[in-house]
Design an enzyme around this catalytic site. Sequence first.
Site, PDB file in Angstrom:
ATOM      1  N   ASP A 139      65.057  52.035  34.736  1.00 13.71           N
ATOM      2  CA  ASP A 139      65.274  53.095  35.789  1.00 13.71           C
ATOM      3  C   ASP A 139      64.064  54.055  35.733  1.00 13.71           C
ATOM      4  OD1 ASP A 139      65.473  54.708  33.488  1.00 13.71           O
ATOM      5  OD2 ASP A 139      67.721  54.965  33.682  1.00 13.71           O
ATOM      6  N   ASP A 167      74.320  46.772  35.631  1.00 15.14           N
ATOM      7  CA  ASP A 167      73.864  47.212  34.383  1.00 15.14           C
ATOM      8  C   ASP A 167      74.887  48.214  34.071  1.00 15.14           C
ATOM      9  OD1 ASP A 167      72.694  49.485  36.079  1.00 15.14           O
ATOM     10  OD2 ASP A 167      72.825  50.096  34.028  1.00 15.14           O
ATOM     11  N   CYS A 174      86.232  32.566  23.041  1.00 16.53           N
ATOM     12  CA  CYS A 174      84.791  32.710  22.819  1.00 16.53           C
ATOM     13  C   CYS A 174      84.139  32.176  21.796  1.00 16.53           C
ATOM     14  CB  CYS A 174      84.683  34.420  22.549  1.00 16.53           C
ATOM     15  SG  CYS A 174      83.093  35.109  22.383  1.00 16.53           S
ATOM     16  N   CYS A 233      81.037  32.950  20.529  1.00 14.85           N
ATOM     17  CA  CYS A 233      80.103  33.879  19.783  1.00 14.85           C
ATOM     18  C   CYS A 233      80.314  33.906  18.371  1.00 14.85           C
ATOM     19  CB  CYS A 233      80.316  35.350  20.436  1.00 14.85           C
ATOM     20  SG  CYS A 233      81.445  36.358  19.638  1.00 14.85           S
ATOM     21  N   CYS A 280      83.203  35.620  17.073  1.00 12.08           N
ATOM     22  CA  CYS A 280      84.705  34.797  16.785  1.00 12.08           C
ATOM     23  C   CYS A 280      84.664  33.568  16.082  1.00 12.08           C
ATOM     24  CB  CYS A 280      84.961  34.505  18.565  1.00 12.08           C
ATOM     25  SG  CYS A 280      85.380  36.108  19.416  1.00 12.08           S
ATOM     26  N   HIS A 295      79.937  40.336  20.544  1.00 11.20           N
ATOM     27  CA  HIS A 295      81.212  39.934  21.245  1.00 11.20           C
ATOM     28  C   HIS A 295      81.291  40.376  22.588  1.00 11.20           C
ATOM     29  CE1 HIS A 295      84.833  38.238  22.368  1.00 11.20           C
ATOM     30  NE2 HIS A 295      85.016  39.753  22.992  1.00 11.20           N
TER      31      HIS A 295
END
Lengths: 385, 385
Positions: A91, A277, A315, A317, A320, A346
């Site tokens: 930014d 974002d 999920c 990930c 998980c 997660h």
Amino acid sequence: MSFRFSLHGTDDGARRGQFETPHGVVQTPAFMPVGTQGAVKAALHRDVAEAGADIILGNTYHLFLRPGDELIARRGGLHRFIGWPHPVLTDSGGYQVFSLAARCVIREDGADFQSHLDGARHVLTPERAVDIQARLGSDIAMVLDECLAYPTTREDAAASMERSVRWARRCRERLAVLRSAAPPEVTVSNAGQAQFGIVQGGAFQDLRNESADATVDIGFEGYAIGGLSVGEPTGEMYAITGDTAARLPANQPRYLMGAGTPQDLVECVARGIDMFDCVMPTRNARNGQLFTSEGRINIKNARYAEDDRPLDPACACYTCRSHSRAYLRHLYLSGEMTAGALNTLHNLTFYLDTMRQIRDAIAFRTFETFRQGFLRSASRLSLDS
Amino acid sequence: MSFRFSLHGTDDGARRGQFETPHGVVQTPAFMPVGTQGAVKAALHRDVAEAGADIILGNTYHLFLRPGDELIARRGGLHRFIGWPHPVLTDSGGYQVFSLAARCVIREDGADFQSHLDGARHVLTPERAVDIQARLGSDIAMVLDECLAYPTTREDAAASMERSVRWARRCRERLAVLRSAAPPEVTVSNAGQAQFGIVQGGAFQDLRNESADATVDIGFEGYAIGGLSVGEPTGEMYAITGDTAARLPANQPRYLMGAGTPQDLVECVARGIDMFDCVMPTRNARNGQLFTSEGRINIKNARYAEDDRPLDPACACYTCRSHSRAYLRHLYLSGEMTAGALNTLHNLTFYLDTMRQIRDAIAFRTFETFRQGFLRSASRLSLDS
């Protein structure tokens, strides 16, 4: 130019595409995890990449103050300094100057402010925002704009928008100088850096239109919609996003800054946005607020004390796959740093998985079905309210 | 019994072996990262395993207070609760009761104390320490012992050591009850749990000998040396370790509790120790104190601000493969959580790599050469002093 956007296809308003940068390709619609100080909070780079991020965002304000853009340029630019070889967007620093720094005074030339770290006085002009980002060497740099609080008068919104347009023109002119003959004090760390303009105008669609037209008239590699997600009603945010996106060039990427919730992503993709974002997945994770396909979870809640299930059975990930809600609650209540790490992993996976599903749905032209299913699902509701 | 120690070979006093547990095999000499509350601070389990840990340590005191041993037993034991499928050793809780809890009163029956979390009063008896660890289901449980501060009088050390022997006997008797007919209030989470005795006696070798003989006489699956690394001179610690280890059975593992620096590990392996635990690699990491093959580094030091080299060129960990000293310093000074994570990953790798090199050197009967090289190297010196 190393930056190139390709639109693969559309499904009603939703767009499936990609953009190429000097550090790799980003599939769109894309979500960019926020790496404020050159690090996504509580997540190692490999975990960010594994969660599915093609690109991260760095905050120019923070990096300018510490460790400093000149030091980063001496290290070979931000990618090399932080060890993230994939695309980065920065930014302009303006948002943090206006919201985080002390004693900020905005003049036509730029913004005077005091560092929140040591009180040192600095001036951020449009030209300086360009120079700093050139030293950082991000793949996409943003113009310096003024971001007003909500609500604001039409008069204030108009004056601020017009100043932002003038600043955008100065940013583009400065970039042209750097591209053709950078002065010795500006190390250009990434010759292929793109620059995006930012549409402002508050909640006034006619001002938004005026800003969009003037910004497109200057000409950038992509366009952002700024000044939303600052407190306005969600419906208003969606309406402005849709109407403004429709006014931007179809063959360039559109970035909605600072949004949002998972349903914001889905709703704004439907309205033609390509990039997002937001600190929400990472910040909420550190506070124990977790997104799942079955609804939001506040892991502090006593109901999870003996819950052996994963956070989200849907999920894949690491969190998980490896841990139960009971353990995650224990880590959170015990103040363990791994609570933040596992929760962040997660939530990022949830966000980035949602984007992947969005991209697939657009490609298969089933986005409206996906959208309705997603919004019907519990994922926008709290299981703990 | 699921616990079995095998001695593969020796090289002077150093021993190369392994022990089998219900959750896997541990190569010795072994270093156990400390996972106080069921988590190694700042390190995900996969990173702990990847760094080379066969086994971690859990603190009974902390887990008893939060989330509670009964809750963990209902979850199927500590391994399942925390999602670490490999071996775990738990201490007895005594050390934290004496050092961390408030208003600790030691009587013959056990220790009265107040929780440091909520002030609640509890009693930790030898039997209760066994029951709690049975519920946790660690692969190796430790007897409750009394650990005195340094220095202490011979009289105090003798009285305390004798009480520890009486407590050790009560612990062994309680375990026999649990093994044959556990009462309904004690869920035995791991039927193959081993139990280690602990040798005390302060800095008085004759008391150490007496303690060793009495503890071996009771009979355990392994033996620890406790009450060292509490402030005594290093030479004294090494001497007591060596003399005490020599008095313990050759065909059972020997565990030096709470040690130490990397050179402590090497020196005490030379004196016949098979197992170590210490918070030093993880705690120092979070404070920016890093171990490298070239010496210790304090990453806060300004000299690293523009240092593009990895922490340790000889290290293959993720931190050293991915990041520079300059970036690690930036993360530390910026208060980023990933500073703790990356530093911890490196320090654990350094410790566990040192253990691997120790094991290889013993196997090849080159341990004395390794030891001299290691102690000559800069690894015990600070580069920043």
